[in-house]
Enzyme design. Structure first.
Site, PDB file in Angstrom:
ATOM      1  N   LYS A   1      -7.332   1.570  -3.244  1.00 43.13           N
ATOM      2  CA  LYS A   1      -7.017   1.194  -1.859  1.00 43.13           C
ATOM      3  C   LYS A   1      -7.252   2.375  -0.925  1.00 43.13           C
ATOM      4  O   LYS A   1      -7.695   2.203   0.224  1.00 43.13           O
ATOM      5  CB  LYS A   1      -5.571   0.712  -1.753  1.00 43.13           C
TER       6      LYS A   1
ATOM      7  N   THR B   1       0.877  -1.171   0.000  1.00 39.14           N
ATOM      8  CA  THR B   1       0.000   0.000   0.000  1.00 39.14           C
ATOM      9  C   THR B   1       0.908   1.214   0.000  1.00 39.14           C
ATOM     10  O   THR B   1       1.586   1.503   0.986  1.00 39.14           O
ATOM     11  CB  THR B   1      -0.922   0.012   1.228  1.00 39.14           C
TER      12      THR B   1
ATOM     13  N   LYS C   1      -0.206   5.292   8.505  1.00 41.05           N
ATOM     14  CA  LYS C   1       0.585   5.424   7.283  1.00 41.05           C
ATOM     15  C   LYS C   1      -0.322   5.530   6.068  1.00 41.05           C
ATOM     16  O   LYS C   1      -0.163   6.407   5.210  1.00 41.05           O
ATOM     17  CB  LYS C   1       1.533   4.231   7.157  1.00 41.05           C
TER      18      LYS C   1
END
Length: 289
Positions: free
Chosen positions: A173, A98, A241
């Site tokens: 995502k 990711t 994150k």
């Protein structure tokens, strides 16, 4: 069967590489920054390990990467001894990290210069999804390349979709993480309210989960949340994150994400409580401190 490399053997990558070997039947060589973990994988799955990403990728038709962030990704792909230095023309680099859409587009261009194809393919489903081989994979890249890669990706996935050109997998995502952040905060507030109101949470969830309020988070996390246990999934550090990537992209494209920005701050509060490695449902702990 294909010759495959897998770079990055964390809680996601280790089982994903395993499924490529066992379920997919592929010839898999792995690399991990901690060589002991690569050796452990090779022993468990009767595979091979290599001392550098470039050596792992040498001769592979498909090279998978699953590391921590943009900088890690650049290091193991285009850095010194990175995978792109060992890949042959016509092979495919598939990134399950990711990361930002920016680095996906950057690697797409870098790969093309070497005659290599690239798919950004972040995953959703957490550690359990990786271990059970039922991840959702969101891909960005060229359609013909995606069709070549999809049968290999299927070894660790139950849903694989091409979302658009390079970077589109990462953007999808981000949409996924926006949804999760809002849902978990809503569920945390609901459980907190229900407890304060003196309700039997199990009875409440049994009823409302069958209606419009139902969600995967409610079905799979309400029991552990109600018990104050937060060791069952994706860590707060990683969610922060991801939300940082989301908020940076939103500043670039002009999207307004007030709830996401607020929940990101709430996760910061959880970190301050020492909950860095708690799972994302620990937003409830912040309300009950």
């Amino acid at each position: 069967m294909a010759k495959v490399a897998f770079i990055g053997l964390g809680v996601m990558g280790f089982p994903m590489a395993g499924h490529l070997k066992t379920k997919g039947g592929h010839d898999v060589t792995v690399y991990n920054r901690t060589a002991e973990k690569a050796a452990a994988w090779a022993e468990k799955f009767s595979g091979k390990s290599a001392p550098t990403p470039a050596e792992a990728a040498a001769g592979a038709a498909f090279v998978f990467v699953c590391v921590g962030n943009d900088d890690d990704l650049r290091s193991v792909t285009s850095g010194e001894n990175g995978a792109l230095h060992g890949m042959k023309p016509g092979s495919v680099l598939i990134d399950n990290t990711t990361a930002s859409a920016e680095v996906a587009r950057e690697l797409y261009a870098a790969a093309k210069k070497k005659g290599v194809d690239f798919i950004d393919a972040p995953v959703s489903g957490g550690q359990a999804g990786a271990e059970n081989g039922v991840l959702t994979v969101m891909c960005g890249g060229d359609e013909a390349v995606f069709e070549r890669a999809r049968p290999v990706i299927d070894a660790y996935a139950r849903m694989v979709g091409l979302m658009g050109p390079a970077g589109s997998g990462q953007l999808t995502k981000m949409v996924n993480q926006i949804c999760i952040a809002g849902l978990v905060q809503g569920l945390s507030e609901a459980l907190h309210f229900g407890k304060r109101a003196g309700l039997d949470i199990e009875k409440v969830v049994e009823v409302i989960s069958k209606g419009a309020a139902g969600s995967w988070q409610m079905e799979n996390r309400h029991k552990t949340m109600n018990a104050g246990k937060y060791d069952f999934g994706f860590a707060v550090d990683w969610m922060r994150k991801d939300l940082g990537i989301v908020l940076t992209e939103a500043r670039s494209n002009g999207a307004k994400l007030p709830v996401t920005a607020l929940v990101d701050q709430f996760y910061g509060d959880v970190q301050a409580m020492g909950g860095n490695r708690w799972d994302t449902s620990s937003l409830l702990a912040r309300l009950e401190k």
